[in-house]
Motif scaffolding. Structure first.
Motif, short mmCIF file in Angstrom:
data_model
loop_
_atom_site.label_atom_id
_atom_site.label_comp_id
_atom_site.label_asym_id
_atom_site.label_seq_id
_atom_site.Cartn_x
_atom_site.Cartn_y
_atom_site.Cartn_z
N TYR A 38 12.28 -2.94 3.32
CA TYR A 38 12.16 -4.19 2.57
C TYR A 38 11.82 -3.83 1.13
O TYR A 38 10.73 -3.38 0.84
N ILE A 39 12.80 -4.01 0.24
CA ILE A 39 12.63 -3.57 -1.15
C ILE A 39 11.91 -4.65 -1.96
O ILE A 39 12.37 -5.79 -2.04
N THR A 40 10.80 -4.28 -2.54
CA THR A 40 10.08 -5.21 -3.42
C THR A 40 9.67 -4.51 -4.71
O THR A 40 8.59 -4.75 -5.25
N ILE A 41 10.57 -3.65 -5.20
CA ILE A 41 10.38 -3.03 -6.51
C ILE A 41 11.00 -3.96 -7.55
O ILE A 41 12.18 -4.32 -7.45
N HIS A 42 10.20 -4.39 -8.52
CA HIS A 42 10.70 -5.23 -9.60
C HIS A 42 10.99 -4.31 -10.79
O HIS A 42 10.07 -3.77 -11.41
N GLY A 43 12.25 -4.14 -11.11
CA GLY A 43 12.63 -3.17 -12.12
C GLY A 43 13.30 -1.97 -11.47
O GLY A 43 13.60 -1.96 -10.28
N VAL A 80 2.74 -3.18 -11.28
CA VAL A 80 1.56 -3.92 -10.78
C VAL A 80 2.01 -5.13 -9.95
O VAL A 80 1.47 -5.40 -8.88
N VAL A 81 3.03 -5.83 -10.43
CA VAL A 81 3.57 -6.99 -9.71
C VAL A 81 4.19 -6.54 -8.39
O VAL A 81 4.00 -7.18 -7.35
N SER A 82 4.90 -5.42 -8.43
CA SER A 82 5.53 -4.89 -7.23
C SER A 82 4.50 -4.57 -6.15
O SER A 82 4.68 -4.89 -4.97
N ASN A 83 3.41 -3.94 -6.54
CA ASN A 83 2.37 -3.58 -5.57
C ASN A 83 1.72 -4.82 -4.96
O ASN A 83 1.37 -4.83 -3.78
N ARG A 84 1.58 -5.88 -5.76
CA ARG A 84 1.05 -7.13 -5.22
C ARG A 84 2.03 -7.74 -4.22
O ARG A 84 1.63 -8.25 -3.16
N SER A 85 3.31 -7.69 -4.55
CA SER A 85 4.32 -8.24 -3.65
C SER A 85 4.34 -7.48 -2.33
O SER A 85 4.54 -8.08 -1.27
N ALA A 86 4.14 -6.17 -2.39
CA ALA A 86 4.13 -5.37 -1.16
C ALA A 86 3.04 -5.84 -0.21
O ALA A 86 3.25 -5.96 1.00
N LYS A 87 1.87 -6.10 -0.76
CA LYS A 87 0.77 -6.61 0.08
C LYS A 87 1.10 -7.97 0.66
O LYS A 87 0.76 -8.28 1.81
N GLY A 88 1.77 -8.81 -0.15
CA GLY A 88 2.18 -10.12 0.35
C GLY A 88 3.15 -9.99 1.51
O GLY A 88 2.96 -10.62 2.56
N ILE A 89 4.18 -9.18 1.36
CA ILE A 89 5.17 -9.00 2.42
C ILE A 89 4.52 -8.42 3.66
O ILE A 89 4.82 -8.84 4.79
N TYR A 90 3.61 -7.47 3.47
CA TYR A 90 2.89 -6.88 4.61
C TYR A 90 2.21 -7.98 5.43
O TYR A 90 2.24 -7.98 6.66
N GLY A 124 6.41 -0.13 -6.03
CA GLY A 124 6.19 0.83 -7.10
C GLY A 124 7.27 0.73 -8.16
O GLY A 124 7.46 -0.31 -8.77
N GLY A 125 7.99 1.84 -8.37
CA GLY A 125 9.04 1.86 -9.37
C GLY A 125 8.60 2.48 -10.67
O GLY A 125 7.48 2.99 -10.81
N ASP A 126 9.50 2.42 -11.65
CA ASP A 126 9.27 3.11 -12.93
C ASP A 126 9.34 2.16 -14.12
O ASP A 126 9.84 2.53 -15.18
N SER A 127 8.87 0.95 -13.94
CA SER A 127 8.87 -0.01 -15.05
C SER A 127 7.49 -0.63 -15.21
O SER A 127 6.58 -0.37 -14.40
#
Length: 333
Positions: A80-85, A18-28, A11-14
């Motif tokens: 596991y942090i995958t917030i970009h921004g 959208v990229v962060s949410n995709r990365s979360a699914k990848g890491i999962y 997620g995050g505030d930047s």
């Protein structure tokens, strides 16, 4: 033995949410389900929640990053942090996790804050001998004339936000009358803007991670954009760019880039997986930026490089998580 509970924090505030949410699914998908129970946790300024398997959501208790479900309190073992921004790439979230004693995947507060500020990070690394592009920094309220840009930086040039990623707010400027609109666009993404000289060469990126047991520098990826530069569309539209791993570089340049990446990791004091972007001009790699929360979708650079190296990404994830659970220095909760 009970499985460890892993929070994949997205997620995050930047603009990069959208990229962060995709990365979360990848890491999962990359985690070893025999060893870990993983949950995707999404953060924004006013909403911290965990997504449950039935797609319902439950609020996160910010006091200890736990959640309650069916009358039971659930406490995570690792984040596991995958917030970009912001707040996951700039040290804010890392400071919170340090305070509550939560082990996490990425760089600590200082390294995250340093690398998030492209201008300061690059000039800091330049002091260690790493070549970088010529650049000018503008802070909120400051201005620069077109004539000054042309005199100091020249055209074409790149005008981009000093923080953030995925090329949001970035413009390749070719003409005098494009300069001020590009500066205004970049300021929409944050309070600081970089005006940077254009460098013509081969764009590459190299990933790296280190634990007590392993010191891994991944194969290099060569990036060929069909757009003006490797912008958001080129990064996330397969038809707009070619990504070649391993890169078509000489053995000498390959080894030089990998050694540079490993040295940057140590100089900054990184943790977890990082990715360093360069542009090769002649035989010289020029540093572009250091990314401490790189994209982790199935088609992102790091998974490509892991695959090219012939190792299982589940093993990489496990190595990073277990290293922090065993050796982290934060106060246990």
């Amino acid at each position: 033995m009970d499985k460890r509970k892993i929070a994949i924090v997205a997620g995050g505030d930047s603009s990069e949410i959208v990229v962060s949410n995709r990365s979360a699914k990848g890491i999962y998908s990359f985690l070893d389900t025999k060893r870990y129970d993983a949950y995707i946790v999404k953060l924004s300024k006013n909403d911290w929640h965990v997504e449950l398997p039935d797609e319902t959501t439950v609020k996160i208790d910010k006091n200890d990053f736990s959640f309650c479900f069916e009358g039971k309190k659930h406490i995570f073992d690792f984040a596991y942090i995958t917030i970009h921004g912001t707040p996951g790439e700039n040290g804010l979230l890392q400071g919170y996790f340090d305070l509550i004693g939560m082990p996490y995947s990425s760089c600590g507060v200082l390294a995250s804050a340093l690398t998030f500020n492209k201008y300061i990070c690059n000039h800091y690394l330049q002091s260690f001998g790493f070549p970088i592009a010529q650049s000018v920094l503008l802070r909120n309220g400051e201005s620069i004339s077109n004539e000054e840009v042309i005199e100091k930086i020249g055209l074409p040039c790149f005008i981009k936000p000093n923080v953030g990623g995925s090329s949001f707010g970035t413009t390749k400027v070719k003409e005098n009358d494009q300069i001020q609109p590009a500066i205004q666009l970049a300021f929409k993404e944050g309070g600081e803007v970089i005006i940077e000289s254009f460098m013509s060469g081969t764009e590459i990126t190299c990933g790296c991670y280190k634990t007590r047991e392993h010191d891994i520098v991944f194969p290099i990826t060569e990036v060929i954009s069909k757009n003006e530069f490797f912008d958001y569309e080129a990064k996330y539209t397969a038809s707009k760019a070619s990504e070649i791993t391993p890169a078509r570089l000489s053995q000498a340049i390959t080894e030089k880039v990998q050694k540079m990446t490993s040295r940057i990791y140590d100089i900054i004091g990184c943790k977890g997986i990082i990715r360093v972007d360069y542009i090769i001009i002649g035989e010289e790699p020029y540093l572009l930026e250091v990314n401490t929360t790189p994209g982790m979708t199935e088609t992102s650079f790091i998974p490509q490089q892991v695959k090219a190296m012939g190792i299982d990404i589940k093993e990489v994830m496990t190595d990073i998580i277990e290293n922090e659970l065993t050796h982290n220095t934060v106060v246990k909760r």
